[in-house]
Write an enzyme that holds these catalytic residues in place. Structure first.
Site, mmCIF file in Angstrom:
data_model
loop_
_atom_site.group_PDB
_atom_site.id
_atom_site.type_symbol
_atom_site.label_atom_id
_atom_site.label_comp_id
_atom_site.label_asym_id
_atom_site.label_seq_id
_atom_site.Cartn_x
_atom_site.Cartn_y
_atom_site.Cartn_z
ATOM 1 N N SER A 180 -9.424 0.757 -2.669
ATOM 2 C CA SER A 180 -9.393 1.494 -1.400
ATOM 3 C C SER A 180 -9.330 0.529 -0.220
ATOM 4 C CB SER A 180 -10.649 2.371 -1.279
ATOM 5 O OG SER A 180 -10.829 2.812 0.051
ATOM 6 N N THR A 237 -3.377 3.567 8.681
ATOM 7 C CA THR A 237 -4.485 4.344 9.253
ATOM 8 C C THR A 237 -5.856 3.697 9.113
ATOM 9 O OG1 THR A 237 -4.657 5.598 7.187
ATOM 10 C CG2 THR A 237 -3.326 6.559 8.951
ATOM 11 N N HIS A 295 0.845 -1.195 0.000
ATOM 12 C CA HIS A 295 0.000 0.000 0.000
ATOM 13 C C HIS A 295 0.884 1.250 0.000
ATOM 14 C CE1 HIS A 295 -2.981 2.973 1.263
ATOM 15 N NE2 HIS A 295 -3.907 2.088 0.921
ATOM 16 N N GLU A 347 0.552 4.177 1.289
ATOM 17 C CA GLU A 347 0.704 4.810 2.604
ATOM 18 C C GLU A 347 1.803 4.120 3.407
ATOM 19 O OE1 GLU A 347 -1.479 4.672 6.873
ATOM 20 O OE2 GLU A 347 -2.843 4.950 5.171
#
Length: 278
Positions: free
Chosen positions: A214, A158, A120, A122
Site C-alpha cells: 500500500s 492521490t 503503481h 493508479e
C-alpha cells in the site's frame, strides 16, 4: 505504557465504498486487488466469494467484474466493456478525478506531468488518459533533461506528500510558460499524514498497520520513521514483537487507508497483551 491512536487513520471514503460494493455484489472477480490490504482481500474471498484476478486477461467464465479502487487503464476498460460480463466500477472518485483532468488537459494540447510511482496501478490508469505526452516523476530532478513544452498540466498520485508535489510545481513554474496545477492528493491522505506527523513526534515507538504493497501506508511509515526511529510497519498482529516495547513509555498507532478496523483492533489487543495493559 501509554497507547494512543492517531487522530485520523484507517479506511478512507473510497475504500469503504469499494468494500460495501463487493459485499453487496458477491460472487464476483476484481480486476487486480480491490484494495491494497491482504487481510481484507482474504475476508472478502472467504465470506463473499469475491476473488482477485491479476488483470483483465484472466477473466474466463466470470459473470461479474469489479474495477478496483485504483482504477484500470482506459484501454482495459474498453476491452472489459466488450465482454459479456456485468461491470461494477469501484474506482475511488479521488482517482477518477485525475483521470478526467488528464483526458481534458491533453485534449486541450497540454502535456502532463504526473507526480507518482510509474509502476503503481493508479498511476498507470491515470497515465492512460493522456493523449499527448505524459511524464511520470517522483522528483523534479527527473525533469532536468527533458525538453519541456510551453503548456504543462500537473497532477499527483492521490497518496503522495503535498510538500514534494509543491517542489515539482515550483520547478515547472520557473521553466514553463503556462502551468496548470491540479491538487489531486486525497483529503484523507492529507489528514492521515498530518495526524501521524503530530503523533510520531510525541511517541517513542510507532506501529503503522497496513498492506506492505500500500503506497499510502508506506508513506505513513516513512513520516513516522522521520520523527520516531522505532517505527514499524506491520500487516497484522502476528508480526508484532514483544521486545519493541521494552523501556518504551508512549506507543503511537496509525493505519493506512485500506486497513479495516478489525485488523487494527487485533493489533491493539496484542500490544496491550504484551505491555500488560487491560
Amino acid at each position: 505504557m501509554e497507547i494512543k491512536l492517531a487522530k485520523s487513520y484507517g479506511f478512507c471514503f473510497g475504500v469503504k465504498r469499494a468494500i460495501k460494493k463487493a459485499e453487496q455484489i458477491k460472487d464476483a472477480a476484481t480486476i487486480g486487488p480491490l484494495i491494497h490490504n491482504n487481510e481484507e482481500i482474504t475476508r472478502l474471498w472467504k465470506n463473499y466469494n469475491v476473488k482477485t484476478l491479476n488483470d483483465i486477461n484472466e477473466l474466463s467464465t466470470e459473470k461479474k467484474a469489479i474495477i478496483r479502487t485504483h482504477g484500470i487503464t482506459k484501454q482495459d476498460l474498453e476491452k472489459l466493456k466488450q465482454k459479456n460480463i456485468e461491470i461494477f466500477d469501484a474506482t475511488c472518485p479521488f482517482v477518477t478525478k485525475p483521470q478526467k483532468i488528464c483526458e481534458q488537459m491533453s485534449n486541450e494540447g497540454y502535456e502532463v506531468v504526473i507526480f507518482g510511482d510509474k509502476n503503481h496501478p493508479e498511476v498507470k490508469g491515470v497515465r492512460s488518459y493522456v493523449s499527448t505526452k505524459a511524464y511520470v516523476v517522483l522528483d523534479e530532478k527527473e525533469l532536468l533533461d527533458i525538453k519541456l513544452p510551453s503548456k504543462i498540466a500537473v497532477v499527483s498520485q492521490t497518496t503522495k506528500k503535498i510538500e514534494k508535489f509543491m517542489e515539482i510545481v515550483n520547478f515547472l513554474m520557473l521553466r514553463v510558460k503556462e502551468v496548470r496545477v491540479f491538487n489531486t492528493i486525497c483529503d484523507a491522505t492529507f489528514k492521515n499524514q498530518e495526524a501521524i506527523n503530530e503523533l510520531a513526534k510525541k511517541s517513542d515507538v510507532m506501529i503503522i498497520v497496513g498492506g506492505k504493497n500500500s503506497a499510502n501506508t508506506k508513506q505513513l511509515f516513512l513520516i513516522a520513521k522521520n520523527y520516531c526511529e522505532d517505527s514499524y510497519l506491520i500487516e497484522n498482529e502476528k508480526e508484532i514483537q514483544k521486545e519493541w516495547f521494552n523501556d518504551k513509555k508512549k506507543c503511537g498507532i496509525s493505519a493506512g487507508a485500506s486497513t479495516p478496523d478489525w485488523v487494527i483492533d487485533l493489533v491493539l489487543e496484542k500490544i496491550k497483551e504484551y505491555t500488560k495493559i487491560n
